[in-house]
Design an enzyme around this catalytic site. Structure first.
Site, short mmCIF file in Angstrom:
data_model
loop_
_atom_site.label_atom_id
_atom_site.label_comp_id
_atom_site.label_asym_id
_atom_site.label_seq_id
_atom_site.Cartn_x
_atom_site.Cartn_y
_atom_site.Cartn_z
N HIS A 1 1.04 -1.21 -0.02
CA HIS A 1 -0.03 0.11 -0.07
C HIS A 1 0.95 1.28 0.11
O HIS A 1 1.64 1.45 1.09
CB HIS A 1 -0.92 0.04 1.18
CG HIS A 1 -1.96 1.19 1.19
ND1 HIS A 1 -1.82 2.37 1.25
CD2 HIS A 1 -3.30 0.80 0.97
CE1 HIS A 1 -2.94 2.75 0.94
NE2 HIS A 1 -3.85 2.10 1.14
N THR B 1 -13.89 23.17 -49.85
CA THR B 1 -14.97 22.63 -48.93
C THR B 1 -14.95 21.11 -49.70
O THR B 1 -14.97 20.89 -50.85
CB THR B 1 -16.30 23.09 -49.18
OG1 THR B 1 -16.80 23.35 -50.33
CG2 THR B 1 -16.32 24.46 -48.54
N HIS B 2 -14.94 20.11 -48.77
CA HIS B 2 -14.83 18.53 -49.10
C HIS B 2 -13.44 18.62 -49.88
O HIS B 2 -13.22 17.37 -50.77
CB HIS B 2 -16.01 18.38 -50.10
CG HIS B 2 -17.14 18.59 -49.35
ND1 HIS B 2 -17.88 17.56 -48.51
CD2 HIS B 2 -18.22 19.43 -49.41
CE1 HIS B 2 -19.10 17.89 -48.26
NE2 HIS B 2 -19.35 19.05 -48.80
N SER C 1 15.44 9.54 -45.01
CA SER C 1 16.83 8.75 -44.80
C SER C 1 17.01 8.25 -46.34
O SER C 1 18.22 7.86 -46.74
CB SER C 1 16.94 7.55 -44.06
OG SER C 1 15.79 6.52 -44.57
N GLU D 1 2.43 16.46 -38.54
CA GLU D 1 1.96 14.90 -38.16
C GLU D 1 2.30 14.58 -36.89
O GLU D 1 1.44 13.49 -36.27
CB GLU D 1 3.11 14.15 -39.16
CG GLU D 1 2.56 14.37 -40.56
CD GLU D 1 3.32 13.60 -41.56
OE1 GLU D 1 3.21 13.33 -42.65
OE2 GLU D 1 4.51 13.60 -41.23
#
Length: 380
Positions: free
Chosen positions: A16, A89-90, A211, A223
Site C-alpha cells: 500500500h 470544401t470537401h 533517410s 504529423e
C-alpha cells in the site's frame, strides 16, 4: 534517495503506497509527534488533494502556453489579412478567402480552449480532508479549511474521494487543446502537399526529411501533433470511465489516473509549444495561393454568376443549370469559365454583371472580419 528507497522497501511489506509513505514519515519524525501524522485521514485525503493541487498548477502552465500560441497566431493573421487564397470544401475549390481569415479562426478557437482550461482549473482547484467516507467522523472540518487555505484550494463535499467528473473535465480541456492543435495541423499538412504547396514547415540547415529521398521536406511537426492528439482523446475516454465508482469509492480509477492525468497535462503542453514553434517558422507562399485559386478556370465565381442571373429574372433552377453546364465544360475542357459564359446566349446580362461576379476583391471584401475580431482578445 534514501527516503524514496525506504518508502519503496516499506511498500514491499505493506503493499500500500500511502500506508508505506506514512509509516516512513512517522518513523522519521519519531514518537510522540509522529503518531499525529495522517491522524483521522484516509489515503484519498492526501492523494486527491495532491492531484488537484497539481492539476490546478498544470492548468496555469497550459493557459500560459495557449496564450503564447495565440499571440503568434494573431500576428500571423494580421500579417496575412489580405493574402487571398482559395477556400476549399470537401477538399474541392469553393470560393476565395484569405489566409488571414483562416488563421484568425484558429486563434479564436485557441481562445475558447483558454476558456475551457480556466473552467477546468476552477473545477479541480479543490481539496478534501474529510475521512474514510467524507463525513469528518474522525477529523474536525477546521483542519480541512486550514489545509485548503494553505494550498489555495477550495474544500468540497466528497465521499472517500473527490468526484471524478472534475478530473474528466480537466482531461476534456486537455483533449480539446489537442483537437484544436490537430485542426491546425491537418490544415497545414494539406496545404504542404506537393501539388498544393501554399505553406511549408521551416527546414533548418542540415535537416534531413528522409533517410532515402534527399528531396523530401515532410510536415513532421504537424504529423506529430496529429498523432499525439489521438492519445489525448483516448485519455479522455479513460477519464470518463473513472467517473462511475462503487458506493463511496473503489480503486479502479487510481491506476488509470497515474497514467492519464500527468500524460495529458504534458502532452497538451507539448502540442501547444510545438505548434507555436511550427507557426513561428512557417513559410507562406502567397503567389502559389493565388495561382491555385486561378487554376480552376474561374469556377470559384460560380455563385455570384448564379445570383446575377437570378437578379436578371431567371428562375433559380434555370440559372443554376446554365451555370452548372458551363462550369462543367470549363472543368472538362480546361477552358475559361468567363469566356464560356460570354459565348452563351442564355446568359443575357450586361458584361458589367459578370465583371462584378468575377471581381476577386468583391469576394473577399468582408474576409477580414475574423481578423478584426481578434482585437477583442485579451492576451495579457
Amino acid at each position: 534517495e534514501a527516503f524514496v528507497q525506504a518508502v519503496s522497501d516499506r511498500e514491499a511489506v505493506t503493499d500500500h503506497d500511502v500506508a508505506a509513505f506514512v509509516d516512513v514519515v512517522q518513523a522519521a519524525i519519531g514518537a510522540p509527534a509522529g503518531a499525529w501524522i495522517h491522524y483521522g485521514l484516509t489515503s484519498s485525503d492526501v492523494v486527491d488533494t495532491a492531484w488537484c493541487w497539481m492539476m490546478r498548477d498544470a492548468c496555469d502552465q497550459l493557459i500560459a502556453a495557449a496564450t503564447e500560441l495565440m499571440r503568434t497566431l494573431v500576428l500571423l493573421a494580421r500579417e496575412h489579412r489580405d493574402t487571398v487564397m482559395i477556400g476549399r470544401t470537401h477538399g474541392i475549390h469553393a470560393e476565395p478567402t484569405t489566409f488571414g481569415a483562416k488563421v484568425a479562426l484558429w486563434a479564436l478557437q485557441v481562445e475558447r480552449d483558454r476558456v475551457r482550461l480556466r473552467a477546468a482549473r476552477a473545477s479541480v482547484a479543490v481539496c478534501k480532508l474529510s475521512g474514510a467516507v467524507g463525513t469528518f467522523s474522525n477529523i474536525d472540518p477546521s483542519i480541512e479549511r486550514h489545509v485548503a487555505d494553505a494550498l489555495g484550494l477550495q474544500p468540497v463535499p466528497a465521499t472517500q474521494v473527490i468526484a471524478r467528473d472534475r478530473h474528466a473535465e480537466f482531461l476534456y480541456a486537455c483533449a480539446s487543446v489537442g483537437a484544436t492543435m490537430e485542426l491546425i495541423a491537418v490544415e497545414l499538412r494539406h496545404l504542404q502537399r506537393t501539388e498544393v504547396r501554399e505553406v511549408q514547415e521551416g527546414f533548418k540547415p542540415g535537416q534531413k526529411g528522409s533517410s532515402a529521398m534527399p528531396h523530401k521536406r515532410n510536415p513532421i511537426a504537424a504529423e506529430t501533433i496529429s498523432g499525439l492528439s489521438r492519445v489525448l482523446r483516448g485519455n479522455l475516454q479513460a477519464g470518463l470511465q473513472d467517473v462511475a465508482l462503487w458506493h463511496e469509492r473503489d480503486i479502479s480509477h487510481s491506476s488509470v489516473e497515474r497514467i492519464v492525468l500527468p500524460d495529458s497535462a504534458l502532452l497538451a503542453y507539448y502540442v501547444l509549444r510545438r505548434m507555436n514553434r511550427l507557426v513561428q517558422g512557417l513559410q507562406i507562399f502567397p503567389e502559389r495561393m493565388l495561382a491555385n485559386l486561378h487554376s480552376s478556370y474561374g469556377l470559384v465565381f460560380s455563385q455570384p454568376v448564379l445570383l446575377g442571373l437570378v437578379q436578371a429574372g431567371l428562375s433559380r433552377d434555370d440559372a443554376y443549370r446554365i451555370v452548372q453546364e458551363n462550369a462543367g465544360r470549363a472543368w472538362d475542357e480546361g477552358r475559361s469559365f468567363r469566356e464560356l459564359l460570354d459565348a452563351d446566349a442564355r446568359v443575357a446580362v450586361p458584361a458589367s454583371v459578370l465583371d462584378e461576379a468575377f471581381d476577386l476583391g468583391r469576394s473577399v471584401r468582408y474576409a477580414g472580419r475574423g481578423v478584426d475580431a481578434l482585437d477583442a482578445l485579451h492576451l495579457g
